[in-house]
Every structure is written in C-alpha cells, then in structure tokens.
Design a protein around this motif. Structure first.
Motif, PDB file in Angstrom:
ATOM      1  N   ILE A  85     -24.651 -44.625 -92.797  1.00  0.00           N
ATOM      2  CA  ILE A  85     -23.420 -45.362 -92.533  1.00  0.00           C
ATOM      3  C   ILE A  85     -22.425 -45.081 -93.636  1.00  0.00           C
ATOM      4  N   GLN A  86     -21.190 -44.716 -93.239  1.00  0.00           N
ATOM      5  CA  GLN A  86     -20.108 -44.498 -94.196  1.00  0.00           C
ATOM      6  C   GLN A  86     -18.855 -45.158 -93.659  1.00  0.00           C
ATOM      7  N   GLY A  87     -18.162 -45.901 -94.516  1.00  0.00           N
ATOM      8  CA  GLY A  87     -16.882 -46.458 -94.100  1.00  0.00           C
ATOM      9  C   GLY A  87     -16.811 -47.960 -94.205  1.00  0.00           C
ATOM     10  N   ASP A  88     -16.012 -48.541 -93.335  1.00  0.00           N
ATOM     11  CA  ASP A  88     -15.647 -49.957 -93.348  1.00  0.00           C
ATOM     12  C   ASP A  88     -16.876 -50.859 -93.182  1.00  0.00           C
ATOM     13  N   VAL A  89     -17.124 -51.680 -94.180  1.00  0.00           N
ATOM     14  CA  VAL A  89     -18.309 -52.543 -94.193  1.00  0.00           C
ATOM     15  C   VAL A  89     -18.209 -53.644 -93.140  1.00  0.00           C
ATOM     16  N   GLN A  90     -17.027 -54.243 -92.978  1.00  0.00           N
ATOM     17  CA  GLN A  90     -16.876 -55.333 -92.009  1.00  0.00           C
ATOM     18  C   GLN A  90     -17.041 -54.818 -90.582  1.00  0.00           C
ATOM     19  N   LEU A  91     -16.493 -53.650 -90.283  1.00  0.00           N
ATOM     20  CA  LEU A  91     -16.674 -53.051 -88.953  1.00  0.00           C
ATOM     21  C   LEU A  91     -18.156 -52.756 -88.715  1.00  0.00           C
ATOM     22  N   ALA A  92     -18.834 -52.248 -89.730  1.00  0.00           N
ATOM     23  CA  ALA A  92     -20.275 -51.977 -89.611  1.00  0.00           C
ATOM     24  C   ALA A  92     -21.045 -53.270 -89.356  1.00  0.00           C
ATOM     25  N   ALA A  93     -20.666 -54.349 -90.044  1.00  0.00           N
ATOM     26  CA  ALA A  93     -21.344 -55.636 -89.853  1.00  0.00           C
ATOM     27  C   ALA A  93     -21.116 -56.171 -88.441  1.00  0.00           C
ATOM     28  N   ASP A  94     -19.897 -56.037 -87.931  1.00  0.00           N
ATOM     29  CA  ASP A  94     -19.616 -56.513 -86.572  1.00  0.00           C
ATOM     30  C   ASP A  94     -20.365 -55.691 -85.528  1.00  0.00           C
ATOM     31  N   ILE A  95     -20.439 -54.397 -85.725  1.00  0.00           N
ATOM     32  CA  ILE A  95     -21.190 -53.551 -84.786  1.00  0.00           C
ATOM     33  C   ILE A  95     -22.677 -53.896 -84.850  1.00  0.00           C
ATOM     34  N   ASN A  96     -23.193 -54.134 -86.042  1.00  0.00           N
ATOM     35  CA  ASN A  96     -24.595 -54.535 -86.176  1.00  0.00           C
ATOM     36  C   ASN A  96     -24.843 -55.855 -85.452  1.00  0.00           C
ATOM     37  N   TRP A  97     -23.908 -56.806 -85.552  1.00  0.00           N
ATOM     38  CA  TRP A  97     -24.043 -58.081 -84.849  1.00  0.00           C
ATOM     39  C   TRP A  97     -24.095 -57.841 -83.342  1.00  0.00           C
ATOM     40  N   LEU A  98     -23.224 -56.945 -82.854  1.00  0.00           N
ATOM     41  CA  LEU A  98     -23.221 -56.632 -81.423  1.00  0.00           C
ATOM     42  C   LEU A  98     -24.572 -56.068 -80.979  1.00  0.00           C
ATOM     43  N   VAL A  99     -25.098 -55.140 -81.753  1.00  0.00           N
ATOM     44  CA  VAL A  99     -26.382 -54.520 -81.415  1.00  0.00           C
ATOM     45  C   VAL A  99     -27.500 -55.566 -81.392  1.00  0.00           C
ATOM     46  N   ASP A 100     -27.463 -56.506 -82.335  1.00  0.00           N
ATOM     47  CA  ASP A 100     -28.516 -57.515 -82.424  1.00  0.00           C
ATOM     48  C   ASP A 100     -28.384 -58.629 -81.387  1.00  0.00           C
ATOM     49  N   ASN A 101     -27.166 -58.937 -80.938  1.00  0.00           N
ATOM     50  CA  ASN A 101     -26.954 -60.158 -80.157  1.00  0.00           C
ATOM     51  C   ASN A 101     -26.458 -59.972 -78.728  1.00  0.00           C
ATOM     52  N   VAL A 102     -25.998 -58.805 -78.371  1.00  0.00           N
ATOM     53  CA  VAL A 102     -25.467 -58.603 -77.024  1.00  0.00           C
ATOM     54  C   VAL A 102     -26.473 -57.785 -76.217  1.00  0.00           C
ATOM     55  N   GLN A 103     -26.829 -58.321 -75.065  1.00  0.00           N
ATOM     56  CA  GLN A 103     -27.782 -57.633 -74.194  1.00  0.00           C
ATOM     57  C   GLN A 103     -27.235 -57.580 -72.781  1.00  0.00           C
ATOM     58  N   TRP A 104     -27.581 -56.515 -72.093  1.00  0.00           N
ATOM     59  CA  TRP A 104     -27.180 -56.353 -70.707  1.00  0.00           C
ATOM     60  C   TRP A 104     -28.056 -57.230 -69.832  1.00  0.00           C
ATOM     61  N   ASP A 105     -27.444 -58.064 -69.011  1.00  0.00           N
ATOM     62  CA  ASP A 105     -28.174 -58.916 -68.078  1.00  0.00           C
ATOM     63  C   ASP A 105     -28.321 -58.159 -66.755  1.00  0.00           C
ATOM     64  N   VAL A 106     -29.332 -57.304 -66.712  1.00  0.00           N
ATOM     65  CA  VAL A 106     -29.559 -56.445 -65.545  1.00  0.00           C
ATOM     66  C   VAL A 106     -29.805 -57.291 -64.303  1.00  0.00           C
ATOM     67  N   GLU A 107     -30.580 -58.347 -64.462  1.00  0.00           N
ATOM     68  CA  GLU A 107     -30.938 -59.183 -63.322  1.00  0.00           C
ATOM     69  C   GLU A 107     -29.688 -59.799 -62.685  1.00  0.00           C
ATOM     70  N   GLU A 108     -28.759 -60.255 -63.509  1.00  0.00           N
ATOM     71  CA  GLU A 108     -27.522 -60.842 -62.992  1.00  0.00           C
ATOM     72  C   GLU A 108     -26.706 -59.805 -62.220  1.00  0.00           C
ATOM     73  N   ASP A 109     -26.604 -58.601 -62.750  1.00  0.00           N
ATOM     74  CA  ASP A 109     -25.853 -57.552 -62.056  1.00  0.00           C
ATOM     75  C   ASP A 109     -26.516 -57.177 -60.738  1.00  0.00           C
ATOM     76  N   MET A 110     -27.848 -57.068 -60.738  1.00  0.00           N
ATOM     77  CA  MET A 110     -28.551 -56.737 -59.493  1.00  0.00           C
ATOM     78  C   MET A 110     -28.393 -57.844 -58.461  1.00  0.00           C
ATOM     79  N   SER A 111     -28.376 -59.108 -58.904  1.00  0.00           N
ATOM     80  CA  SER A 111     -28.285 -60.223 -57.957  1.00  0.00           C
ATOM     81  C   SER A 111     -26.955 -60.215 -57.210  1.00  0.00           C
ATOM     82  N   ARG A 112     -25.915 -59.669 -57.820  1.00  0.00           N
ATOM     83  CA  ARG A 112     -24.615 -59.570 -57.135  1.00  0.00           C
ATOM     84  C   ARG A 112     -24.679 -58.592 -55.970  1.00  0.00           C
TER      85      ARG A 112
END
Length: 187
Positions: free
Chosen positions: A117-144
């Motif tokens: 990792i090289q560059g902006d620390v805050q951007l890296a932290a936000d991207i890491n948060w996204l990777v750790d906390n955001v998940q695709w709800d496949v079941e919800e998409d299939m149910s549509r």
C-alpha cells in the motif's frame, strides 16, 4: 517416496496461461466497466459505505496485480467510476502474491491477499472498512428475480457447497508438505 501434488501441475498450467494470454484492450475496458457496475450495486445496498466514500470524492485508487490494473475514482455520490486514462492515483494497492491459484485458495478460505500500500492513509482506511464490512446480499438479489423461497433454497445450497470447498481447501493446506502419499491416504 514423496509424491507431487496434482495442484502443483495445475498451478504451473495456470501460471503459463496467465502469462501467455493478453486480452484485447476493449475486453479489458468492458470487464472493468462490469466490475464497476457490480461494485456500485453492492455499495448502494449499504448507506454507510456510500457516506464514507462521499468524504473521498475525486480521489483515485489504483489496484494492480501482475500486469493487470484498474484505477477507480470516487464520485460525488459516494460510488465508483473508472478513472481517466493517466489519472494520478492517491492510493496504490498492489497485490503482491503473483500466484493465481494461491489467491483463489486464500479467497476460498476467506483470507485477504497480501498488499503493498502506498499513498493516502485515510483513503486506505476507508477502503479497508469497505472490504471488512460490505457484503453482497446474493439471496436478496436472487429473490427479486425468482422469488423468496427458491432464492433461499439456492443460497443455502451455495453456502453448503462453499463450506465443503473451504473444508477441502483447508484440509489440503493443513497437510504436511513432507508427508508421503501413503501418509496422506491414511489420514
């Protein structure tokens, strides 16, 4: 007598294929566009993720693995878009493991790849948060598309298969490298 794993042969074939195959630029661009659409679809399901990204609007993150790379810019809406050609990245993320099979095994185990990792620390932290906390709800998409009950049934089947594959990969990774073929059969 030591035996060679069939996975090492497969690994060699995958390595050669990745090195030999260079997709045309239009295919790379179209694939990147589809990845951006998918990422935005997932981000739109999580309001906090978009709010975090709004604070980073206009920032560019470049992800690279081997000779494949993709630069993404954060939009004012808190979503992602492909960055303009030649845009200077604020953050560079390079996947250091070049072995595609090892990356696939890590993904199946739920592990993150090693990054430089090289560059902006805050951007890296936000991207890491996204990777750790955001998940695709496949079941919800299939149910549509197919309804709640079939989507739930397919999602349970998918989770069972994924668990079996993780267990298989974990068992393979846990076996001693020095064990002989006879030792492996007796385990």
């Amino acid at each position: 007598m030591a035996t060679q794993s069939p996975f090492s042969l497969l690994n060699g074939l995958v390595e050669r294929a990745v090195q030999a195959v260079q997709p045309p630029s239009w295919l790379v661009h179209e694939t990147q566009q589809r990845i951006v659409l998918f990422l935005n679809h997932v981000l739109m399901q999580e309001r906090e993720a978009m709010e975090r990204l709004v604070r980073q609007k206009g920032r560019v993150a470049r992800v690279q693995w081997r000779n494949f790379n993709m630069a993404l810019v954060v939009t004012p809406a808190g979503l992602l878009n492909l960055a303009a050609e030649g845009a200077q990245p604020d953050l560079q993320l390079e996947i250091t493991d070049s072995n595609p099979l090892a990356l696939a095994q890590m993904a199946l185990r739920g592990d993150k790849p090693a990054l430089r990792i090289q560059g902006d620390v805050q951007l890296a932290a936000d991207i890491n948060w996204l990777v750790d906390n955001v998940q695709w709800d496949v079941e919800e998409d299939m149910s549509r598309i197919i309804g709640d009950v079939p989507a739930h049934t397919l999602a349970n089947l998918g989770r069972s298969i994924a668990g079996a594959v993780r267990q298989f990969v974990g068992g393979r990774m846990g076996q001693g490298a020095g064990a002989s073929g006879a030792d492996r059969l007796s385990q």
